[in-house]
Design a protein around this motif. Sequence first.
Motif, short mmCIF file in Angstrom:
data_model
loop_
_atom_site.label_atom_id
_atom_site.label_comp_id
_atom_site.label_asym_id
_atom_site.label_seq_id
_atom_site.Cartn_x
_atom_site.Cartn_y
_atom_site.Cartn_z
N CYS A 1 0.86 -1.20 0.00
CA CYS A 1 0.00 0.00 0.00
C CYS A 1 0.89 1.24 0.00
O CYS A 1 1.84 1.33 0.77
CB CYS A 1 -0.87 -0.03 1.26
N SER A 2 0.57 2.20 -0.89
CA SER A 2 1.38 3.43 -0.96
C SER A 2 0.88 4.49 0.04
O SER A 2 1.43 5.59 0.10
CB SER A 2 1.32 4.00 -2.37
N CYS B 1 -1.72 6.29 -0.14
CA CYS B 1 -2.18 7.50 -0.84
C CYS B 1 -3.50 8.01 -0.28
O CYS B 1 -3.86 9.18 -0.47
CB CYS B 1 -2.32 7.21 -2.33
N GLY B 2 -4.27 7.16 0.36
CA GLY B 2 -5.54 7.59 0.97
C GLY B 2 -6.72 7.63 0.02
O GLY B 2 -7.84 7.98 0.43
N CYS C 1 -8.53 5.33 -1.35
CA CYS C 1 -9.63 4.40 -1.03
C CYS C 1 -10.52 4.98 0.08
O CYS C 1 -11.74 4.83 0.03
CB CYS C 1 -9.08 3.04 -0.64
N PRO D 1 -5.39 -0.20 4.69
CA PRO D 1 -6.81 -0.12 5.06
C PRO D 1 -7.32 -1.39 5.75
O PRO D 1 -6.86 -2.49 5.45
CB PRO D 1 -7.52 0.07 3.71
N CYS E 1 -8.04 2.47 -6.05
CA CYS E 1 -6.72 2.06 -5.54
C CYS E 1 -5.72 1.85 -6.70
O CYS E 1 -5.95 1.02 -7.57
CB CYS E 1 -6.87 0.76 -4.74
N THR F 1 -2.68 0.63 -6.56
CA THR F 1 -1.67 -0.42 -6.36
C THR F 1 -2.24 -1.83 -6.33
O THR F 1 -1.50 -2.80 -6.25
CB THR F 1 -0.96 -0.19 -5.01
N THR G 1 -3.96 -2.92 -3.85
CA THR G 1 -4.01 -3.34 -2.44
C THR G 1 -5.45 -3.67 -2.04
O THR G 1 -5.69 -4.52 -1.19
CB THR G 1 -3.45 -2.23 -1.52
S1 SF4 Z 1 -5.96 3.46 -2.36
FE1 SF4 Z 1 -4.73 1.59 -2.31
S2 SF4 Z 1 -2.65 2.33 -2.14
FE2 SF4 Z 1 -3.97 4.07 -1.57
S3 SF4 Z 1 -4.22 3.93 0.68
FE3 SF4 Z 1 -5.88 2.78 -0.22
S4 SF4 Z 1 -5.12 0.65 -0.33
FE4 SF4 Z 1 -3.35 1.96 -0.03
#
Ligand code: SF4
Length: 262
Positions: free
Chosen positions: A147-148, A150-151, A153, A171, A188, A190, A192
Amino acid sequence: MKWTAEAEDRIKKVPFFVRRKVRKQVEKEAVSMGDSLVDVMHLEACRQRYMSDKHHQTRGYEIDQCFGADQCPNRAVEFGDMYARMEDVLEDKELLQFLRQTVKGPIKMHHAFRVSISGCPNCCSRPQIVDFGLAGASVAAITDEECSECGLCFNACRENALKPDGRTGRPILDKQLCLMCGDCAGACPTGTIAVTRQGFRVMLGGRLGRHPQFARELPGVWSHDEVLDILSRTVDHFKSNNRGGERLGDIINRTGLGFLSL
Ligand code: SF4
Ligand code: SF4
Ligand code: SF4
């Protein structure tokens, strides 16, 4: 086909989830009158025909779907040929013949077994208030991908079903709050969070009228084939337990959902 400005204004008052269907009907009405420009007269003729049919004709069932089938970006499942396959199941059950034997007096639209398909949890075609309702679902799950943080999600989830793990920032998904829209997986970058399954939530026994009630939802997400099997068994139950034209919701209130043995 071209529409007058006045006719365009009128059609905008039709609820958006049936507007496309109504539009096609009105254009058919204009063509049948030999006209190539749709005006309010065609809308009115169509409305009157609908009201007349509504009181005098039913196939014993009614089936509706949201416009997610072919153009809504929110849809959480591909509809495929679900509408036609459900129609085949309902047709095979000879519901009109059954209603003629069960209901006193003429069969009207409100006696029909009602089915509605929505493509996502927004439920625009109101599956919660029909006998057999579907809402498209994309089941999201946390994967092993990095997970990067990035927030994206967390911002995508309107249900507050995702919270960051205080230690890793990854998350955590609260299944009780999740409505299975799949938006978080779409956001998302990535992988994740990813969609692991798509299908339909199934709701049984909803109704309006004098004693309205919301449908009961079966736990789980069901494939297209499973939905058709559930529909077939539900209609059989509806027919074999019906006391004088009852709606499915009344029957389920008496019998529960054990007949499905799921
Ligand atoms: S969108 Fe994906 S990469 Fe970004 S915080 Fe959520 S799980 Fe992590
Ligand atoms: S229920 Fe969902 S997919 Fe269907 S029209 Fe509404 S928003 Fe679109
Ligand atoms: S699937 Fe929808 S409701 Fe569930 S966690 Fe993701 S964004 Fe939230």
